[in-house]
Design a protein around this motif. Structure first.
Motif, mmCIF file in Angstrom:
data_model
loop_
_atom_site.group_PDB
_atom_site.id
_atom_site.type_symbol
_atom_site.label_atom_id
_atom_site.label_comp_id
_atom_site.label_asym_id
_atom_site.label_seq_id
_atom_site.Cartn_x
_atom_site.Cartn_y
_atom_site.Cartn_z
ATOM 1 N N THR A 50 0.450 -0.959 -0.075
ATOM 2 C CA THR A 50 -0.004 0.187 0.054
ATOM 3 C C THR A 50 0.724 1.003 -0.251
ATOM 4 N N THR A 51 0.271 2.416 -0.573
ATOM 5 C CA THR A 51 0.929 3.660 -0.880
ATOM 6 C C THR A 51 2.066 4.072 0.154
ATOM 7 N N PRO A 52 1.118 4.357 2.379
ATOM 8 C CA PRO A 52 2.403 4.903 2.372
ATOM 9 C C PRO A 52 3.672 3.967 2.685
ATOM 10 N N PHE A 53 3.281 2.644 2.759
ATOM 11 C CA PHE A 53 4.269 1.543 2.818
ATOM 12 C C PHE A 53 5.509 1.376 1.756
ATOM 13 N N ALA A 54 4.709 1.575 0.465
ATOM 14 C CA ALA A 54 5.693 1.853 -0.272
ATOM 15 C C ALA A 54 6.036 2.786 -0.834
ATOM 16 N N GLY A 87 -3.286 -2.162 -7.418
ATOM 17 C CA GLY A 87 -4.378 -2.718 -6.213
ATOM 18 C C GLY A 87 -5.415 -2.739 -7.811
ATOM 19 N N VAL A 88 -5.789 -1.827 -8.378
ATOM 20 C CA VAL A 88 -6.879 -2.053 -8.890
ATOM 21 C C VAL A 88 -6.881 -3.656 -9.965
ATOM 22 N N PHE A 89 -6.003 -3.972 -10.739
ATOM 23 C CA PHE A 89 -5.846 -4.479 -11.573
ATOM 24 C C PHE A 89 -6.038 -6.423 -10.144
ATOM 25 N N ALA A 138 -1.979 -9.376 0.083
ATOM 26 C CA ALA A 138 -0.023 -9.205 -0.158
ATOM 27 C C ALA A 138 0.227 -9.448 -1.858
ATOM 28 N N ALA A 139 -1.228 -9.097 -2.637
ATOM 29 C CA ALA A 139 -1.263 -9.107 -4.281
ATOM 30 C C ALA A 139 -1.027 -7.398 -4.613
ATOM 31 N N SER A 140 -2.493 -7.479 -4.060
ATOM 32 C CA SER A 140 -3.171 -5.284 -4.453
ATOM 33 C C SER A 140 -4.094 -4.814 -3.359
ATOM 34 N N HIS A 141 -2.789 -4.609 -2.394
ATOM 35 C CA HIS A 141 -3.188 -3.967 -0.606
ATOM 36 C C HIS A 141 -4.789 -4.122 -0.331
ATOM 37 N N GLY A 142 -4.832 -2.358 -0.549
ATOM 38 C CA GLY A 142 -6.111 -1.551 0.455
ATOM 39 C C GLY A 142 -7.114 -1.997 -1.093
ATOM 40 N N ALA A 143 -7.165 -1.913 -2.404
ATOM 41 C CA ALA A 143 -8.500 -2.245 -3.537
ATOM 42 C C ALA A 143 -8.390 -3.438 -2.573
ATOM 43 N N GLY A 144 -7.586 -4.531 -3.444
ATOM 44 C CA GLY A 144 -8.085 -5.766 -2.840
ATOM 45 C C GLY A 144 -8.393 -6.048 -1.166
ATOM 46 N N THR A 145 -7.643 -5.565 -0.363
ATOM 47 C CA THR A 145 -8.693 -6.004 1.131
ATOM 48 C C THR A 145 -9.873 -5.205 0.950
ATOM 49 N N SER A 154 2.882 -7.328 4.895
ATOM 50 C CA SER A 154 3.516 -7.276 3.262
ATOM 51 C C SER A 154 4.291 -5.646 3.327
ATOM 52 N N GLY A 155 3.920 -4.579 3.899
ATOM 53 C CA GLY A 155 4.396 -3.699 3.952
ATOM 54 C C GLY A 155 5.566 -3.609 4.671
#
Length: 231
Positions: A131-135, A157-159, A185-192, A213-214
């Motif tokens: 996710t963005t803050p960690f990234a 995230g969207v994909f 693990a794969a799509s962070h906030g959007a996936g969550t 993961s972050g």
């Protein structure tokens, strides 16, 4: 019109577009109308049409990016409230987080190298699955470009959210814990967000895996940078 007024108007426009987009998405739940997809597209189009620079836009809107941090930490609340799920699956989740982190970083960099993309893009792609803050924090020691990092994170995230259900169906994954871990693990906030739509267990596991993961990526970023670019 001064730069300060332009920045304030951009901030008001961002909030308005997001609010209207949310209303549309509640009525028509399609991928294109997702706020994570439609709002940036509309804002970019408006900036291009009005010839407003990125510097003017972000001057009074930068705190919206800062809010991503508290928003991410808010996912810890349902995790705390469902600690029994974590206790039952802590070993498999820990192994999965380490594996997913290494695979996400290495596969992104190696694929970028295969396509002969510039090193700046390689370094920015390395942290796309958190996710963005960690990234943004992980990208700093490895030399990633913040703007590219944010873009790659959103696309990932969207994909992941869009194809996750189809992928789980094709490879016959039915357990809620596995689906939640995959989305986190794969799509962070959007996936969550998608995982919570599937069920409480899926959402809780996805929240935990996303945060772990972050953290793991931020901690291992200097080591990964050494192994991938200076070894």
């Amino acid at each position: 019109m001064t730069d300060f007024i332009i920045s304030l108007l951009c901030l008001a426009l961002t909030l308005l577009v997001y609010y209207l987009n949310k209303r549309l998405y509640r009525r028509w739940r399609t991928l294109l109308l997702m706020p994570l997809v439609m709002t940036p597209l509309v804002l970019v189009a408006l900036l291009l049409l009005t010839h407003v620079s990125w510097q003017d836009y972000i001057a009074e809107s930068h705190w919206l990016i800062w809010l991503l941090g508290p928003a991410t930490l808010a996912f810890a609340v349902p995790v705390y409230e469902n600690m029994d799920i974590i206790r039952r699956h802590w070993l498999s989740l820990s192994a999965g987080v380490l594996t997913a982190t290494c695979v996400a970083v290495c596969s992104s960099v190696w694929l970028a190298r295969l396509l002969t993309l510039p090193e700046t893009i390689q370094r920015s792609l390395a942290v796309r699955s958190i996710t963005t803050p960690f990234a943004l924090a992980a990208a700093q020691p490895i030399g990633g470009q913040p703007d590219l990092v944010a873009l790659f994170v959103v696309i990932t995230g969207v994909f992941g959210m869009a194809v996750g259900d189809v992928l789980f169906l094709r490879i016959a994954i039915k357990q809620g814990v596995a689906k939640g871990a995959g989305f986190g693990a794969a799509s962070h906030g959007a996936g969550t967000a998608r995982a919570y739509q599937l069920g409480q267990q899926e959402g809780v596991v996805s929240s935990l895996v996303m945060m772990l993961s972050g953290v793991v990526t931020v901690i291992l970023a200097p080591l990964l940078s050494h192994l991938l670019w200076t070894a």
